[in-house]
Design an enzyme around this catalytic site. Structure first.
Site, short mmCIF file in Angstrom:
data_model
loop_
_atom_site.label_atom_id
_atom_site.label_comp_id
_atom_site.label_asym_id
_atom_site.label_seq_id
_atom_site.Cartn_x
_atom_site.Cartn_y
_atom_site.Cartn_z
N GLY A 143 0.83 -1.20 0.00
CA GLY A 143 0.00 0.00 0.00
C GLY A 143 0.87 1.24 0.00
N GLN B 130 3.43 9.85 0.74
CA GLN B 130 4.70 9.12 0.87
C GLN B 130 5.65 9.40 -0.29
OE1 GLN B 130 2.54 5.24 1.96
NE2 GLN B 130 4.49 5.05 3.03
N CYS C 289 5.95 -0.26 7.19
CA CYS C 289 5.62 0.91 6.37
C CYS C 289 6.82 1.27 5.51
CB CYS C 289 5.27 2.07 7.28
SG CYS C 289 4.85 3.58 6.40
N LEU C 290 6.58 1.58 4.23
CA LEU C 290 7.68 1.94 3.33
C LEU C 290 8.38 3.22 3.79
CD1 LEU C 290 6.06 1.12 -0.13
CD2 LEU C 290 7.72 -0.25 1.16
N HIS D 88 -4.31 1.78 7.86
CA HIS D 88 -2.92 2.24 7.90
C HIS D 88 -2.72 3.37 6.89
CE1 HIS D 88 1.61 1.39 7.89
NE2 HIS D 88 1.45 2.15 6.84
N GLU D 89 -3.24 3.18 5.68
CA GLU D 89 -3.07 4.19 4.63
C GLU D 89 -3.88 5.45 4.93
OE1 GLU D 89 -0.70 3.77 2.62
OE2 GLU D 89 -0.41 1.65 3.06
N HIS E 28 -2.04 7.81 7.01
CA HIS E 28 -1.06 8.64 6.29
C HIS E 28 -1.70 9.94 5.82
CE1 HIS E 28 2.61 6.32 5.97
NE2 HIS E 28 1.96 5.24 5.58
ZN ZN Z 1 2.75 3.31 5.64
#
Ligand code: ZN
Length: 180
Positions: free
Chosen positions: A47, A52, A95-96, A137-138, A141
């Site tokens: 995701g 991001q 998380c990236l 989670h997204e 962000h």
């Molecule tokens: Zn993330």
């Protein structure tokens, strides 16, 4: 399509609240979503929120297909979620933007999601399991919240320090490579 740079902690842009997309789903927005998906696959991740890659718009891409399955890209423009239960379940998240850090976060197990898809069509669906974890989670962000913000202060600080240290080491080895 292009692979964009993924911001990592403690980049202050990750704390920004993303703004709603206005004017519907245009070709320009689809181009952004294409880049996001390619960036996510390249990372690899399941995701990615637009912030991001430094774009403060309420846009998310996701693909929850297993390694042996056909890709199942999903796109969420101006998503809204509503928890449908008070039942919480822990899941080990990563998380990236916080590479190589994993920890358990508890979230509602089921929620309702409303959004515009890649074609600008309105979708209203129920998210459960992995989908529920990932979309929450997204969504965080988009509000400038990272999964480590759900952890204790100590764990959060440790996570940020770990990412900073890894970045320093990476910069150092890049330097010595270019010097050689
Ligand atoms: Zn993330």
């Amino acid at each position: 399509m292009a692979i964009r740079e993924i911001l990592t902690v403690p980049d202050p842009r990750l704390k920004e609240v993303s703004k709603p997309v206005e004017g519907g789903v245009t070709d320009e927005l689809r181009a952004l979503m294409d880049d996001m998906l390619e960036t996510m696959y390249d990372a690899p991740g399941i995701g990615l929120a637009a912030i991001q890659i430094g774009v403060p718009k309420r846009v998310i891409v996701m693909d929850l297909a297993g390694p042996e399955e056909e890709p199942q890209p999903r796109y969420f423009v101006n998503p809204e979620i509503l928890p449908l239960t008070e039942d919480l379940a822990p899941y080990e998240e990563g998380c990236l933007s916080v590479p190589d850090v994993f920890d358990e976060v508890e979230r509602p197990t089921q929620c309702r999601v409303r959004y515009l898809d890649y074609n600008g069509k309105e979708v209203d669906e129920i998210a459960e399991g992995m989908f529920a974890v990932c979309i929450q989670h997204e969504m965080d962000h988009l509000e400038g919240t990272l999964f480590i913000d759900h952890l204790s202060r100590l764990k959060r600080q440790r996570a940020v320090d770990k990412v900073k240290k890894a970045k320093r080491l990476e910069a150092k080895s890049a330097k010595s490579r270019s010097a050689a």
